[in-house]
Design a protein around this motif. Structure first.
Motif, short mmCIF file in Angstrom:
data_model
loop_
_atom_site.label_atom_id
_atom_site.label_comp_id
_atom_site.label_asym_id
_atom_site.label_seq_id
_atom_site.Cartn_x
_atom_site.Cartn_y
_atom_site.Cartn_z
N THR A 1 56.63 -18.76 -74.82
CA THR A 1 56.44 -18.20 -76.17
C THR A 1 56.90 -19.23 -77.20
OG1 THR A 1 56.79 -15.94 -75.39
CG2 THR A 1 57.06 -16.35 -77.75
N LEU A 2 56.03 -19.57 -78.12
CA LEU A 2 56.37 -20.51 -79.18
C LEU A 2 56.45 -19.77 -80.50
CD1 LEU A 2 54.00 -23.54 -78.33
CD2 LEU A 2 56.27 -23.02 -77.42
N TYR A 3 57.62 -19.87 -81.16
CA TYR A 3 57.77 -19.29 -82.50
C TYR A 3 57.33 -20.35 -83.51
CZ TYR A 3 60.77 -15.76 -80.24
OH TYR A 3 61.26 -14.76 -79.45
N THR A 4 56.17 -20.13 -84.12
CA THR A 4 55.62 -21.13 -85.04
C THR A 4 55.52 -20.62 -86.48
OG1 THR A 4 53.37 -20.41 -84.53
CG2 THR A 4 54.27 -22.20 -83.19
N ASN A 5 56.21 -19.54 -86.78
CA ASN A 5 56.11 -18.94 -88.12
C ASN A 5 57.45 -18.91 -88.85
OD1 ASN A 5 57.31 -17.08 -86.47
ND2 ASN A 5 56.14 -15.31 -87.21
N ILE A 6 58.44 -19.66 -88.35
CA ILE A 6 59.76 -19.68 -89.01
C ILE A 6 59.82 -20.89 -89.93
CG2 ILE A 6 62.26 -19.80 -88.67
CD1 ILE A 6 61.87 -18.61 -85.89
N PRO A 7 60.09 -20.72 -91.21
CA PRO A 7 60.20 -21.86 -92.12
C PRO A 7 61.23 -22.88 -91.65
CG PRO A 7 60.13 -19.81 -93.34
CD PRO A 7 60.29 -19.44 -91.90
N ALA A 8 60.98 -24.14 -91.93
CA ALA A 8 61.85 -25.22 -91.45
C ALA A 8 63.30 -25.01 -91.87
CB ALA A 8 61.34 -26.56 -91.97
N SER A 9 63.52 -24.53 -93.08
CA SER A 9 64.88 -24.36 -93.59
C SER A 9 65.66 -23.25 -92.87
CB SER A 9 64.85 -24.07 -95.08
OG SER A 9 64.12 -22.87 -95.35
N LEU A 10 64.93 -22.39 -92.14
CA LEU A 10 65.59 -21.25 -91.49
C LEU A 10 65.68 -21.39 -89.97
CD1 LEU A 10 63.89 -18.32 -93.47
CD2 LEU A 10 66.07 -19.46 -93.96
N ARG A 11 65.12 -22.46 -89.42
CA ARG A 11 65.04 -22.57 -87.95
C ARG A 11 66.40 -22.70 -87.29
NH1 ARG A 11 59.90 -26.60 -88.53
NH2 ARG A 11 58.46 -24.97 -89.27
N SER B 1 51.71 -28.64 -86.89
CA SER B 1 52.69 -29.72 -87.00
C SER B 1 52.66 -30.61 -85.76
CB SER B 1 54.10 -29.16 -87.20
OG SER B 1 54.52 -28.48 -86.03
N ILE B 2 53.03 -31.88 -85.94
CA ILE B 2 52.97 -32.82 -84.83
C ILE B 2 53.89 -32.42 -83.69
CG2 ILE B 2 54.70 -34.35 -85.85
CD1 ILE B 2 51.61 -35.33 -83.72
N GLU B 3 55.07 -31.85 -84.02
CA GLU B 3 55.99 -31.47 -82.95
C GLU B 3 55.44 -30.35 -82.08
OE1 GLU B 3 57.91 -29.59 -86.74
OE2 GLU B 3 56.58 -31.26 -86.20
N GLU C 1 52.80 -28.63 -77.06
CA GLU C 1 51.69 -28.00 -76.35
C GLU C 1 51.05 -28.97 -75.36
OE1 GLU C 1 48.82 -26.32 -78.98
OE2 GLU C 1 50.30 -25.13 -80.09
N GLY C 2 50.84 -30.22 -75.80
CA GLY C 2 50.24 -31.21 -74.93
C GLY C 2 51.09 -31.51 -73.71
N LEU C 3 52.40 -31.61 -73.90
CA LEU C 3 53.31 -31.89 -72.79
C LEU C 3 53.38 -30.71 -71.83
CD1 LEU C 3 56.11 -33.73 -74.79
CD2 LEU C 3 54.57 -34.75 -73.08
N ALA D 1 59.53 -23.67 -82.61
CA ALA D 1 58.78 -24.89 -82.86
C ALA D 1 58.45 -25.01 -84.35
CB ALA D 1 57.50 -24.89 -82.02
N GLY D 2 57.59 -25.97 -84.70
CA GLY D 2 57.14 -26.12 -86.08
C GLY D 2 55.94 -25.24 -86.34
#
Length: 364
Positions: free
Chosen positions: A180-190, A158-160, A165-167, A153-154
């Protein structure tokens, strides 16, 4: 005697000249004082800042490409930044007059006290831009299929990520406990991490979603924007002081944005792609058209710039649930709809093929 006579005759004239010079000096001084004591005229130049260029901002480029801002007597100077996190600091530092930002960013900034006078005055989109892609997609998507899976994820705020999470909660799935949400990966590396085998799912916007599909790495299974429903997402924001000093300029700016929204409603995907292609040079024609069509199909772009207070509150509820916002900001503090509402009343758009020839000459 002769010279003395001349002096007697010239003295009144000299006095008259001196009085005239004094009068002119006083008049000039009064004009200067009056000029600098009056409010200075509004700007006709808007310094507009956005993050990386995105097909998500389509109507924004239409307004620039087709000269809708110039029709309103405005010169819009566009600047792009590589990081969206620099947009609101640019407003704070007066390096920009208007910023195109995610509404959640403006709410965070105001709630944290970092920029407590920022106001959203026009909506560009009415849905989020992100999609959930599955590495393996077999059959129709069900939210239950995310249980005990991993999602790239973001960032947490982040809005995404907030929407996901809301959905998940709406579908009785506990974020971080059952998924499990991965929220620590930079956008350029996802995307690289996903292609290397990390994550069962990934959240991406266009054109990255189509690029991953084209590479055979995954498939779009659900639109977060469509599932979450309408909400003010990308908005134009400015500081209250700039709004107070430049109401006419901001009205003209909003008029141009609304005309671009109307133009998009009357033109097809291919024509829209042709118009905005100079602003999205990194995307080939097929990819651009595919991205535009995907967003159009789910009515991503707003039909007018008015920010709906009810949908604003819905977004505020989602941010509250995510525990990423310090405090609630009511819509009457965060939103100024006066320009958008007036634009809807003022602006009419007649498609070119429907215009009488005499009207075409006026370029209305």
């Amino acid at each position: 005697m002769k010279s003395g006579g001349c002096w007697k005759l010239g003295r009144p004239r000299l006095l008259l000249v001196l009085l005239l010079l004094l009068s002119l000096t006083l008049s000039a001084g009064a004009i200067i004082i009056k000029r600098f004591s009056q409010p200075q005229p509004e700007t006709n130049i808007i310094r507009l800042m956005e993050g990386p260029r995105s097909v998500y901002h389509l109507p924004h480029y239409i307004a620039l490409a087709l000269g809708f801002f110039k029709e309103q007597g405005l010169e819009v100077v566009l600047e792009n930044t590589a990081n969206e996190q620099t947009l609101l600091p640019a407003l704070a530092g007066e390096r920009a007059d208007v910023a195109l930002v995610g509404l959640e960013q403006a709410i965070y900034s105001r709630a944290d006290g970092l920029l407590d006078d920022v106001v959203a005055f026009a909506a560009l989109t009415r849905q989020d831009s992100h999609f959930l892609l599955a590495r393996k997609a077999n059959g129709p998507f069900e939210w239950a299929s995310l249980k005990e899976k991993t999602v790239i994820a973001g960032w947490p705020e982040s809005i995404e990520t907030v929407l996901l999470e809301g959905l998940l909660r709406q579908n009785n799935i506990a974020p971080y406990r059952e998924v499990t949400l991965y929220t620590n990966i930079p956008a350029s590396l996802r995307i690289g991490a996903f292609s290397a085998g990390s994550g069962d799912f990934i959240i991406l916007a266009e054109p990255q979603a189509s690029m991953v599909e084209n590479a055979g790495l995954g498939r779009v299974v659900v639109s977060l924007g469509k599932e979450a429903g309408p909400l003010p997402a990308a908005v134009y924001a400015a500081r209250t002081e700039f709004i107070r000093k430049n109401p006419v300029a901001l009205q003209r700016f909003t008029n141009a944005v609304y005309k671009a929204q109307l133009w998009l409603a009357h033109h097809g995907t291919r024509e829209a792609a042709r118009v905005v292609s100079p602003y999205l040079r990194d995307m080939n024609e097929n990819l651009l058209m595919r991205a535009i069509e995907r967003y159009r199909a789910q009515e991503t772009w707003a039909t007018n710039p008015v920010i709906d207070p009810e949908r604003y509150n819905y977004l505020m509820d989602l941010l509250d649930q995510s525990r990423e916002v310090a405090r609630r900001i009511p819509p009457e503090q965060m939103v100024n709809n006066q320009f958008a509402q007036k634009a809807v009343e003022m602006v009419e758009y007649v498609p070119e093929k429907e215009k009488p020839r005499w009207l075409e000459r006026l370029k209305i």
